[in-house]
Write an enzyme that holds these catalytic residues in place. Structure first.
Site, short mmCIF file in Angstrom:
data_model
loop_
_atom_site.label_atom_id
_atom_site.label_comp_id
_atom_site.label_asym_id
_atom_site.label_seq_id
_atom_site.Cartn_x
_atom_site.Cartn_y
_atom_site.Cartn_z
N TYR A 37 0.83 -1.20 0.00
CA TYR A 37 0.00 0.00 0.00
C TYR A 37 0.87 1.26 0.00
CZ TYR A 37 -4.41 -2.42 1.24
OH TYR A 37 -5.55 -3.19 1.26
N GLY A 38 2.02 1.15 0.63
CA GLY A 38 2.85 2.33 0.90
C GLY A 38 3.36 3.05 -0.34
N CYS A 41 -3.02 -1.23 9.86
CA CYS A 41 -2.15 -0.71 8.81
C CYS A 41 -2.17 0.81 8.92
CB CYS A 41 -2.69 -1.17 7.45
SG CYS A 41 -1.82 -0.45 6.04
N THR A 50 -0.86 2.94 6.93
CA THR A 50 -1.09 3.58 5.62
C THR A 50 -2.59 3.63 5.33
OG1 THR A 50 0.98 2.55 4.92
CG2 THR A 50 -0.39 3.53 3.20
N CYS A 71 4.53 1.69 10.91
CA CYS A 71 4.00 0.77 9.91
C CYS A 71 3.95 -0.55 10.66
CB CYS A 71 4.93 0.68 8.71
SG CYS A 71 4.62 -0.74 7.63
N HIS A 77 4.22 -3.47 9.85
CA HIS A 77 5.24 -4.47 9.50
C HIS A 77 6.51 -4.31 10.34
CE1 HIS A 77 2.84 -5.24 5.88
NE2 HIS A 77 3.62 -6.27 5.62
N1 DGL Z 1 1.53 -2.48 7.20
C1 DGL Z 1 1.26 -1.29 6.47
C2 DGL Z 1 1.33 -0.07 7.37
O1 DGL Z 1 1.17 -0.18 8.58
C3 DGL Z 1 1.97 -0.97 5.19
C4 DGL Z 1 2.66 -1.94 4.34
C5 DGL Z 1 2.45 -1.64 2.89
O2 DGL Z 1 3.17 -0.79 2.33
O3 DGL Z 1 1.54 -2.24 2.32
O4 DGL Z 1 1.51 1.03 6.92
#
Ligand code: DGL
Length: 259
Positions: free
Chosen positions: A40-41, A72, A74, A186, A188
């Protein structure tokens, strides 16, 4: 048992699931990863606004969730308002832990690591204005750090340089040497906290939003009983994405399937 859907673009939301487990919340957890649209980023706002609410709605309908956590940063910083318009159950967003970081820093210098999309969002500008007025906030959006975390959890080869780049990018500005706390904004990133710590100065503290989210969920669903959460089904939009499904099994989800 109340049913909760945890949503992310990939495995990032596992960092939130781990917190729900640590806090002993007596709930049933399903997971939805929009892996076919990861990351998504690097997408633009319109693409994210178009897609995410529909995918979350499909997940809520499929699982009969009583509440959904947008695990998430984002998705939350860009699309939370729109998801709330579309989905008929309480929606808890995960946003950068700027407020607690501003409370904890002694040097008044804060590092902020997030995806490029989150770093540039108006939502983050507002959070900083509102809660970190007296602090210098150094931001960096490493382009490949979520990917590295995704690869680690999927058991794939990953580039160590993507992890080193995240810390180097943050410290590019010479003034950033004063940073005493780094926000992992994020979902992740907490999954590779130890790897990040290898490249950061020794006494740096890392902070994320996981614990606050678990507390918020407890309030929203009025959960009073403790008990081990049941990790039910992990769904992915990515077709027969064996490595994701395996990662979900490793995490403790008893069923893994595509949506
Ligand atoms: N886990 C997502 C976040 O907290 C982003 C990862 C992505 O770029 O999709 O922003």
């Amino acid at each position: 048992m109340k049913k909760v859907l945890v949503f992310d673009s990939g495995v990032g939301g596992f960092s939130i699931v781990r917190e729900l487990v640590d806090q002993n919340l007596n709930i049933e957890i399903s997971y939805l990863a929009d892996t076919s649209f990861f990351p998504y980023g690097n997408k633009n706002d319109l693409e994210l606004l178009d897609r995410i609410p529909q995918v979350v709605l499909a997940g809520v309908e499929k699982t009969g969730a009583d509440a959904v956590i947008i695990a998430c940063n984002t998705a939350s910083t860009i699309a939370l308002w729109r998801i709330r318009e579309v989905v008929g159950v309480p929606v808890i967003g995960v946003v950068p832990a700027i407020k607690p970081a501003a409370r904890l820093t002694k040097t008044k210098a804060i590092g902020l690591l997030a995806t490029p999309r989150t770093i540039g969002s108006a939502y983050v500008d507002d959070l900083i204005d509102q809660f970190a007025g007296g602090c210098a906030v150094y931001r960096y959006g490493p382009p490949n750090l979520a990917l590295a975390a995704e690869q680690v959890l999927r058991g794939e080869d990953f580039e160590e340089s993507h992890i080193k780049d995240a810390i180097d990018g943050l410290y590019k500005n010479p003034m950033a040497k004063d940073i005493d706390i780094i926000i992992l904004a994020c979902t992740h990133y907490p999954l590779i906290r130890d790897e990040l710590a290898k490249y950061a100065p020794k006494d740096i503290k890392f902070i994320d939003s996981g614990e606050a989210i678990a507390r918020r969920l407890k309030e929203v669903l009025a959960i009073n009983d403790a008990g081990l959460p049941l990790l039910k089904t992990a769904y992915s939009t990515g077709g027969n994405d064996e490595k994701f499904l395996q990662a979900a099994q490793n995490e403790g989800f008893i069923n893994q399937t595509q949506i």
